[in-house]
Motif scaffolding. Sequence first.
Motif, PDB file in Angstrom:
ATOM      1  N   TRP A  25       0.845  -1.183   0.000  1.00  0.00           N
ATOM      2  CA  TRP A  25       0.000   0.000   0.000  1.00  0.00           C
ATOM      3  C   TRP A  25       0.880   1.233   0.000  1.00  0.00           C
ATOM      4  O   TRP A  25       1.918   1.253   0.649  1.00  0.00           O
ATOM      5  CB  TRP A  25      -0.877   0.027   1.253  1.00  0.00           C
ATOM      6  CG  TRP A  25      -1.776  -1.152   1.377  1.00  0.00           C
ATOM      7  CD1 TRP A  25      -1.494  -2.335   2.004  1.00  0.00           C
ATOM      8  CD2 TRP A  25      -3.087  -1.283   0.859  1.00  0.00           C
ATOM      9  NE1 TRP A  25      -2.562  -3.187   1.907  1.00  0.00           N
ATOM     10  CE2 TRP A  25      -3.557  -2.567   1.209  1.00  0.00           C
ATOM     11  CE3 TRP A  25      -3.920  -0.426   0.138  1.00  0.00           C
ATOM     12  CZ2 TRP A  25      -4.822  -3.007   0.853  1.00  0.00           C
ATOM     13  CZ3 TRP A  25      -5.183  -0.880  -0.217  1.00  0.00           C
ATOM     14  CH2 TRP A  25      -5.623  -2.155   0.143  1.00  0.00           C
ATOM     15  N   SER A  26       0.445   2.281  -0.711  1.00  0.00           N
ATOM     16  CA  SER A  26       1.190   3.539  -0.687  1.00  0.00           C
ATOM     17  C   SER A  26       0.212   4.712  -0.613  1.00  0.00           C
ATOM     18  O   SER A  26      -0.960   4.587  -0.938  1.00  0.00           O
ATOM     19  CB  SER A  26       2.097   3.671  -1.909  1.00  0.00           C
ATOM     20  OG  SER A  26       1.335   3.687  -3.089  1.00  0.00           O
ATOM     21  N   TRP A  27       0.739   5.836  -0.167  1.00  0.00           N
ATOM     22  CA  TRP A  27      -0.029   7.062  -0.008  1.00  0.00           C
ATOM     23  C   TRP A  27       0.537   8.127  -0.924  1.00  0.00           C
ATOM     24  O   TRP A  27       1.705   8.065  -1.310  1.00  0.00           O
ATOM     25  CB  TRP A  27       0.065   7.566   1.437  1.00  0.00           C
ATOM     26  CG  TRP A  27      -0.683   6.747   2.422  1.00  0.00           C
ATOM     27  CD1 TRP A  27      -1.935   6.982   2.892  1.00  0.00           C
ATOM     28  CD2 TRP A  27      -0.235   5.557   3.090  1.00  0.00           C
ATOM     29  NE1 TRP A  27      -2.296   6.017   3.808  1.00  0.00           N
ATOM     30  CE2 TRP A  27      -1.266   5.128   3.944  1.00  0.00           C
ATOM     31  CE3 TRP A  27       0.935   4.799   3.044  1.00  0.00           C
ATOM     32  CZ2 TRP A  27      -1.170   4.003   4.743  1.00  0.00           C
ATOM     33  CZ3 TRP A  27       1.038   3.673   3.832  1.00  0.00           C
ATOM     34  CH2 TRP A  27      -0.008   3.284   4.677  1.00  0.00           C
ATOM     35  N   ARG A  32       1.334  11.582   3.404  1.00  0.00           N
ATOM     36  CA  ARG A  32       1.758  10.291   3.945  1.00  0.00           C
ATOM     37  C   ARG A  32       1.610  10.274   5.458  1.00  0.00           C
ATOM     38  O   ARG A  32       1.853  11.284   6.115  1.00  0.00           O
ATOM     39  CB  ARG A  32       3.233  10.041   3.620  1.00  0.00           C
ATOM     40  CG  ARG A  32       3.496   9.828   2.174  1.00  0.00           C
ATOM     41  CD  ARG A  32       4.956   9.496   1.939  1.00  0.00           C
ATOM     42  NE  ARG A  32       5.169   9.248   0.530  1.00  0.00           N
ATOM     43  CZ  ARG A  32       6.209   9.681  -0.140  1.00  0.00           C
ATOM     44  NH1 ARG A  32       7.167  10.364   0.467  1.00  0.00           N
ATOM     45  NH2 ARG A  32       6.324   9.420  -1.421  1.00  0.00           N
ATOM     46  N   ARG A  49       6.662   5.394   3.491  1.00  0.00           N
ATOM     47  CA  ARG A  49       6.704   5.308   2.031  1.00  0.00           C
ATOM     48  C   ARG A  49       5.750   4.229   1.526  1.00  0.00           C
ATOM     49  O   ARG A  49       5.184   4.354   0.459  1.00  0.00           O
ATOM     50  CB  ARG A  49       8.118   5.027   1.562  1.00  0.00           C
ATOM     51  CG  ARG A  49       9.062   6.060   2.158  1.00  0.00           C
ATOM     52  CD  ARG A  49      10.179   6.571   1.363  1.00  0.00           C
ATOM     53  NE  ARG A  49      10.203   6.357  -0.032  1.00  0.00           N
ATOM     54  CZ  ARG A  49      10.095   7.325  -0.944  1.00  0.00           C
ATOM     55  NH1 ARG A  49       9.915   8.559  -0.552  1.00  0.00           N
ATOM     56  NH2 ARG A  49      10.188   7.049  -2.210  1.00  0.00           N
ATOM     57  N   ALA A  50       5.588   3.150   2.315  1.00  0.00           N
ATOM     58  CA  ALA A  50       4.689   2.064   1.918  1.00  0.00           C
ATOM     59  C   ALA A  50       4.400   1.181   3.128  1.00  0.00           C
ATOM     60  O   ALA A  50       5.149   1.178   4.111  1.00  0.00           O
ATOM     61  CB  ALA A  50       5.309   1.226   0.801  1.00  0.00           C
ATOM     62  N   ARG A  51       3.306   0.453   3.035  1.00  0.00           N
ATOM     63  CA  ARG A  51       2.948  -0.554   4.025  1.00  0.00           C
ATOM     64  C   ARG A  51       2.843  -1.881   3.292  1.00  0.00           C
ATOM     65  O   ARG A  51       2.243  -1.951   2.217  1.00  0.00           O
ATOM     66  CB  ARG A  51       1.610  -0.209   4.674  1.00  0.00           C
ATOM     67  CG  ARG A  51       1.075  -1.314   5.563  1.00  0.00           C
ATOM     68  CD  ARG A  51      -0.292  -0.973   6.105  1.00  0.00           C
ATOM     69  NE  ARG A  51      -0.950  -2.182   6.575  1.00  0.00           N
ATOM     70  CZ  ARG A  51      -1.783  -2.200   7.599  1.00  0.00           C
ATOM     71  NH1 ARG A  51      -2.064  -1.103   8.259  1.00  0.00           N
ATOM     72  NH2 ARG A  51      -2.347  -3.333   7.951  1.00  0.00           N
ATOM     73  N   GLN A  52       3.423  -2.920   3.858  1.00  0.00           N
ATOM     74  CA  GLN A  52       3.329  -4.261   3.287  1.00  0.00           C
ATOM     75  C   GLN A  52       2.494  -5.129   4.223  1.00  0.00           C
ATOM     76  O   GLN A  52       2.795  -5.212   5.417  1.00  0.00           O
ATOM     77  CB  GLN A  52       4.710  -4.900   3.145  1.00  0.00           C
ATOM     78  CG  GLN A  52       5.637  -4.195   2.207  1.00  0.00           C
ATOM     79  CD  GLN A  52       7.002  -4.881   2.159  1.00  0.00           C
ATOM     80  OE1 GLN A  52       7.291  -5.803   2.910  1.00  0.00           O
ATOM     81  NE2 GLN A  52       7.840  -4.401   1.264  1.00  0.00           N
ATOM     82  N   TYR A  61       6.181  -1.596   7.751  1.00  0.00           N
ATOM     83  CA  TYR A  61       6.166  -0.226   7.246  1.00  0.00           C
ATOM     84  C   TYR A  61       7.540   0.119   6.697  1.00  0.00           C
ATOM     85  O   TYR A  61       8.549  -0.086   7.372  1.00  0.00           O
ATOM     86  CB  TYR A  61       5.771   0.771   8.343  1.00  0.00           C
ATOM     87  CG  TYR A  61       4.297   0.726   8.645  1.00  0.00           C
ATOM     88  CD1 TYR A  61       3.387   1.342   7.788  1.00  0.00           C
ATOM     89  CD2 TYR A  61       3.813   0.069   9.760  1.00  0.00           C
ATOM     90  CE1 TYR A  61       2.036   1.295   8.038  1.00  0.00           C
ATOM     91  CE2 TYR A  61       2.454   0.020  10.019  1.00  0.00           C
ATOM     92  CZ  TYR A  61       1.568   0.634   9.156  1.00  0.00           C
ATOM     93  OH  TYR A  61       0.230   0.587   9.392  1.00  0.00           O
ATOM     94  N   PRO A  95      -4.927   4.764   1.273  1.00  0.00           N
ATOM     95  CA  PRO A  95      -3.786   4.190   0.555  1.00  0.00           C
ATOM     96  C   PRO A  95      -4.275   3.407  -0.657  1.00  0.00           C
ATOM     97  O   PRO A  95      -5.440   3.027  -0.730  1.00  0.00           O
ATOM     98  CB  PRO A  95      -3.147   3.273   1.589  1.00  0.00           C
ATOM     99  CG  PRO A  95      -4.263   2.897   2.496  1.00  0.00           C
ATOM    100  CD  PRO A  95      -5.181   4.083   2.537  1.00  0.00           C
TER     101      PRO A  95
END
Length: 117
Positions: A25-27, A32, A49-52, A61, A95
Amino acid sequence: MSRELTEPVETPPWNAETGPAPVVWSWPAGDRPALKVWSMGRWRYAPVRARQDWPDGTVVYQVSVDLDGSTSVVPRSYAWPQPGLRVAHGSQSQPSASGPPLLARASRAVAIESGGA
């Protein structure tokens, strides 16, 4: 009895040998969420920067963080939750797991929850 904080443990990057790929996932860059990372005895601000979301339920994160106060920002990945991580703030935007994320207009989106889910 107080317990001293320890620096969070970095998570190795995903690869095919790790198992099925996580959902990433990204914003949008202008909205952010951010974490605080405990490093060298201080809380450091770290934009997400992103969530996995890994298939086994692990949440990781990916952040950009200045770990030593030198203004040298480095990328790091941390499993959530850990004692050396805290929520700095959420995001107004939802996101996206596909395509570029869009800035929110009116509604409040939940970016980071205290439970990590």
